[in-house]
Design an enzyme around this catalytic site. Structure first.
Site, PDB file in Angstrom:
ATOM      1  N   TYR A 162       6.058 -33.765  65.232  1.00 19.97           N
ATOM      2  CA  TYR A 162       4.757 -33.486  64.616  1.00 19.97           C
ATOM      3  C   TYR A 162       3.687 -34.402  65.178  1.00 19.97           C
ATOM      4  O   TYR A 162       2.597 -33.954  65.574  1.00 19.97           O
ATOM      5  CB  TYR A 162       4.877 -33.658  63.100  1.00 19.97           C
ATOM      6  CG  TYR A 162       3.567 -33.599  62.371  1.00 19.97           C
ATOM      7  CD1 TYR A 162       2.799 -32.435  62.363  1.00 19.97           C
ATOM      8  CD2 TYR A 162       3.082 -34.704  61.674  1.00 19.97           C
ATOM      9  CE1 TYR A 162       1.591 -32.381  61.689  1.00 19.97           C
ATOM     10  CE2 TYR A 162       1.882 -34.653  61.001  1.00 19.97           C
ATOM     11  CZ  TYR A 162       1.134 -33.491  61.010  1.00 19.97           C
ATOM     12  OH  TYR A 162      -0.071 -33.446  60.346  1.00 19.97           O
ATOM     13  N   VAL A 164      -4.116 -35.785  52.134  1.00 22.54           N
ATOM     14  CA  VAL A 164      -5.073 -34.887  51.492  1.00 22.54           C
ATOM     15  C   VAL A 164      -4.419 -34.185  50.296  1.00 22.54           C
ATOM     16  O   VAL A 164      -3.317 -33.649  50.402  1.00 22.54           O
ATOM     17  CB  VAL A 164      -5.591 -33.829  52.486  1.00 22.54           C
ATOM     18  CG1 VAL A 164      -6.732 -33.028  51.861  1.00 22.54           C
ATOM     19  CG2 VAL A 164      -6.043 -34.483  53.791  1.00 22.54           C
ATOM     20  N   ALA A 180      -1.710 -25.251  61.965  1.00 17.44           N
ATOM     21  CA  ALA A 180      -0.659 -26.127  62.488  1.00 17.44           C
ATOM     22  C   ALA A 180       0.608 -25.953  61.670  1.00 17.44           C
ATOM     23  O   ALA A 180       0.566 -25.561  60.506  1.00 17.44           O
ATOM     24  CB  ALA A 180      -1.102 -27.595  62.422  1.00 17.44           C
ATOM     25  N   TYR A 191       9.862 -42.977  59.351  1.00 15.36           N
ATOM     26  CA  TYR A 191       9.151 -42.743  58.093  1.00 15.36           C
ATOM     27  C   TYR A 191       7.923 -43.641  58.019  1.00 15.36           C
ATOM     28  O   TYR A 191       8.002 -44.854  58.223  1.00 15.36           O
ATOM     29  CB  TYR A 191      10.065 -43.025  56.901  1.00 15.36           C
ATOM     30  CG  TYR A 191       9.428 -42.711  55.560  1.00 15.36           C
ATOM     31  CD1 TYR A 191       9.145 -41.401  55.191  1.00 15.36           C
ATOM     32  CD2 TYR A 191       9.116 -43.739  54.664  1.00 15.36           C
ATOM     33  CE1 TYR A 191       8.570 -41.113  53.964  1.00 15.36           C
ATOM     34  CE2 TYR A 191       8.553 -43.458  53.429  1.00 15.36           C
ATOM     35  CZ  TYR A 191       8.280 -42.148  53.083  1.00 15.36           C
ATOM     36  OH  TYR A 191       7.709 -41.860  51.869  1.00 15.36           O
ATOM     37  N   PHE A 238      -4.276 -24.546  52.727  1.00 14.61           N
ATOM     38  CA  PHE A 238      -4.815 -25.465  51.729  1.00 14.61           C
ATOM     39  C   PHE A 238      -6.204 -26.003  52.118  1.00 14.61           C
ATOM     40  O   PHE A 238      -7.216 -25.682  51.489  1.00 14.61           O
ATOM     41  CB  PHE A 238      -3.805 -26.594  51.498  1.00 14.61           C
ATOM     42  CG  PHE A 238      -4.333 -27.800  50.800  1.00 14.61           C
ATOM     43  CD1 PHE A 238      -5.217 -27.671  49.734  1.00 14.61           C
ATOM     44  CD2 PHE A 238      -3.938 -29.071  51.185  1.00 14.61           C
ATOM     45  CE1 PHE A 238      -5.707 -28.796  49.086  1.00 14.61           C
ATOM     46  CE2 PHE A 238      -4.413 -30.191  50.540  1.00 14.61           C
ATOM     47  CZ  PHE A 238      -5.304 -30.060  49.500  1.00 14.61           C
ATOM     48  N   LYS A 293       1.790 -23.884  49.253  1.00 15.37           N
ATOM     49  CA  LYS A 293       2.544 -24.718  50.178  1.00 15.37           C
ATOM     50  C   LYS A 293       3.884 -25.164  49.601  1.00 15.37           C
ATOM     51  O   LYS A 293       4.772 -25.574  50.353  1.00 15.37           O
ATOM     52  CB  LYS A 293       1.729 -25.965  50.575  1.00 15.37           C
ATOM     53  CG  LYS A 293       0.532 -25.653  51.459  1.00 15.37           C
ATOM     54  CD  LYS A 293      -0.113 -26.918  51.984  1.00 15.37           C
ATOM     55  CE  LYS A 293       0.727 -27.570  53.064  1.00 15.37           C
ATOM     56  NZ  LYS A 293       0.048 -28.731  53.690  1.00 15.37           N
ATOM     57  N   ASP A 312      -5.438 -16.517  60.159  1.00 12.91           N
ATOM     58  CA  ASP A 312      -4.247 -17.135  59.581  1.00 12.91           C
ATOM     59  C   ASP A 312      -3.096 -16.145  59.667  1.00 12.91           C
ATOM     60  O   ASP A 312      -3.296 -14.947  59.465  1.00 12.91           O
ATOM     61  CB  ASP A 312      -4.509 -17.521  58.116  1.00 12.91           C
ATOM     62  CG  ASP A 312      -3.561 -18.607  57.620  1.00 12.91           C
ATOM     63  OD1 ASP A 312      -2.340 -18.357  57.598  1.00 12.91           O
ATOM     64  OD2 ASP A 312      -4.043 -19.686  57.235  1.00 12.91           O
ATOM     65  N   LEU A 364      -7.710 -25.744  62.240  1.00 15.57           N
ATOM     66  CA  LEU A 364      -6.836 -26.438  61.294  1.00 15.57           C
ATOM     67  C   LEU A 364      -5.417 -25.890  61.307  1.00 15.57           C
ATOM     68  O   LEU A 364      -4.519 -26.482  60.706  1.00 15.57           O
ATOM     69  CB  LEU A 364      -7.408 -26.331  59.872  1.00 15.57           C
ATOM     70  CG  LEU A 364      -8.852 -26.803  59.684  1.00 15.57           C
ATOM     71  CD1 LEU A 364      -9.249 -26.730  58.211  1.00 15.57           C
ATOM     72  CD2 LEU A 364      -9.042 -28.221  60.207  1.00 15.57           C
TER      73      LEU A 364
END
Length: 309
Positions: free
Chosen positions: A138, A168, A73, A272, A16, A179, A35, A71
C-alpha cells in the site's frame, strides 16, 4: 474562498472521502464521479452529482474537466498483501491512466490522495520534507503515485498536489458504513460500543493516531485545487490520541461503560504504524487551511446517530 463554477471529476467519488467531497462541491460546481463501487456506493451521493460506474483503468473516462480529484485506491494493507499486482494496477496504473487522460483533455490541475503511513511510527509531528520509507505494498503504491505526480508536474507543467491524509473519520452516520471492516477505527469502535459489544484493540491500545474529521479533509482538498498547489502536503490536526482514550471518550459520550477486548496484532510489528501525527504548517502557510473540528466535537458527531442529538 471556495471553488465555484468549476467542472470537477472525483475518482473514487462514491466512497467515503470521495462522496463527502463530491457532495460538498456539487453545491457550486458541476461534479462528476467515477467509481467501480468496490468500496463505494452511489447511495452516498447527492442527486446533483453525475455518477459514472467505471474503473480508473478504463479508457474514455470523463476527464474533460477543470480539476481532477483522484481519490480512487485500494486503501488498506490487507488488500495489497493479498493481491499486490491488483493493488499496483489500481493505485499506480489507475492514477497514471486518469491523469494522462485528463492531460490530453486539457486539464492542468490534479489533486490526489497519498498517505501518511510512509512516515512510519512517529509521535512527533511529521513534516513533508522528512525522509520516508516503504514497508508495505500500500505504501509503495502511494509513494509511486507521488513520483508520477512529480513527473506530470515537471514534464507537462501541470499542478499535482499529493495530499498525505492522516487518520480520516466520520462515523457510520456519514458515508463510512459501506466500508465495513475497512472503516476508520473510530466508526467501528463507536458502533460496537453503542451495540454493547467490546471494541477490539490490537496490542495494549496505546497506539496513537492523528484523527482528522472528513469535513476538514474536504476543505483541504478544495483549497489544494483553488490555490493550484503543486507537490506534497499533509492533512491532519497535529494532535494524536491513543485508542484507549478513544474508547473512553466514546463511552463517555454514549453514557456506556463497555470494556475493550485486547488481541494480538495480526499485522507484523515490523510494518505496523504505531503512532502518527501531522505537521500541517506547509498547507497552513500556502492556503490558510486549519482543521476546524476538534476531537471532542468529532466524537460527538460520530456518536450523534446513537444519542439522537
Amino acid at each position: 474562498m471556495d471553488l465555484e463554477d468549476y467542472s470537477v471529476l472525483v475518482t473514487g467519488g462514491a466512497g467515503f472521502i470521495g462522496s463527502n467531497l463530491a457532495n460538498y462541491l456539487s453545491d457550486a460546481n458541476d461534479v462528476t464521479v467515477v467509481d467501480d463501487c468496490y468500496l463505494g456506493t452511489p447511495e452516498n451521493l447527492a442527486e446533483d452529482v453525475d455518477f459514472v460506474d467505471a474503473s480508473v483503468l478504463d479508457d474514455d473516462l470523463p476527464t474533460d474537466v477543470d480539476v481532477v480529484f483522484h481519490l480512487a485506491a485500494l486503501s488498506s494493507y490487507a488488500m495489497h498483501e493479498n493481491d499486490p499486482t491488483t493493488g499496483a494496477r489500481v493505485n499506480v496504473e489507475g492514477f497514471v491512466n486518469v491523469v494522462e487522460q485528463a492531460r490530453r483533455d486539457g486539464c492542468e490541475t490534479i489533486v490526489y490522495a497519498s498517505t501518511s503511513s510512509i512516515y512510519g511510527s512517529r509521535t512527533e509531528p511529521s513534516p513533508e520534507e522528512m525522509d520516508v520509507s516503504v514497508n508495505t505494498g500500500y505504501e509503495a503504491s502511494k509513494l509511486a503515485r507521488e513520483r508520477y505526480g512529480e513527473y506530470f508536474s515537471n514534464h507537462y507543467d501541470m499542478t499535482a498536489a499529493g495530499m498525505r491524509f492522516f487518520s480520516v473519520y466520520q462515523g457510520y452516520g456519514g458515508a463510512e458504513e459501506h466500508k465495513g471492516e475497512y472503516a476508520n477505527v473510530i466508526a467501528q469502535f463507536a458502533d460496537d460500543i453503542a451495540n454493547g459489544e467490546s471494541p477490539v484493540l490490537y496490542g495494549d491500545g496505546t497506539q496513537t493516531r492523528d484523527f482528522t474529521h472528513v469535513s476538514d479533509i474536504v476543505r483541504g482538498l478544495e483549497g489544494a485545487a483553488l490555490y493550484e498547489l503543486d507537490g506534497i502536503y499533509n492533512l491532519g490536526t497535529g494532535d494524536a490520541y491513543d485508542f484507549n482514550t478513544v474508547v473512553a471518550m466514546i463511552n463517555d459520550e454514549l453514557g456506556t461503560d463497555v470494556e475493550p477486548e485486547y488481541v494480538d496484532n495480526p499485522i507484523p510489528e515490523s510494518v505496523y504504524v504505531h503512532d502518527t501525527c501531522a505537521d500541517v504548517s506547509k498547507i497552513r502557510a500556502e492556503t490558510g487551511w486549519e482543521p476546524r473540528i476538534d476531537f471532542e466535537e468529532g466524537i460527538q458527531r460520530v456518536c450523534a446517530q446513537y444519542t439522537g442529538e
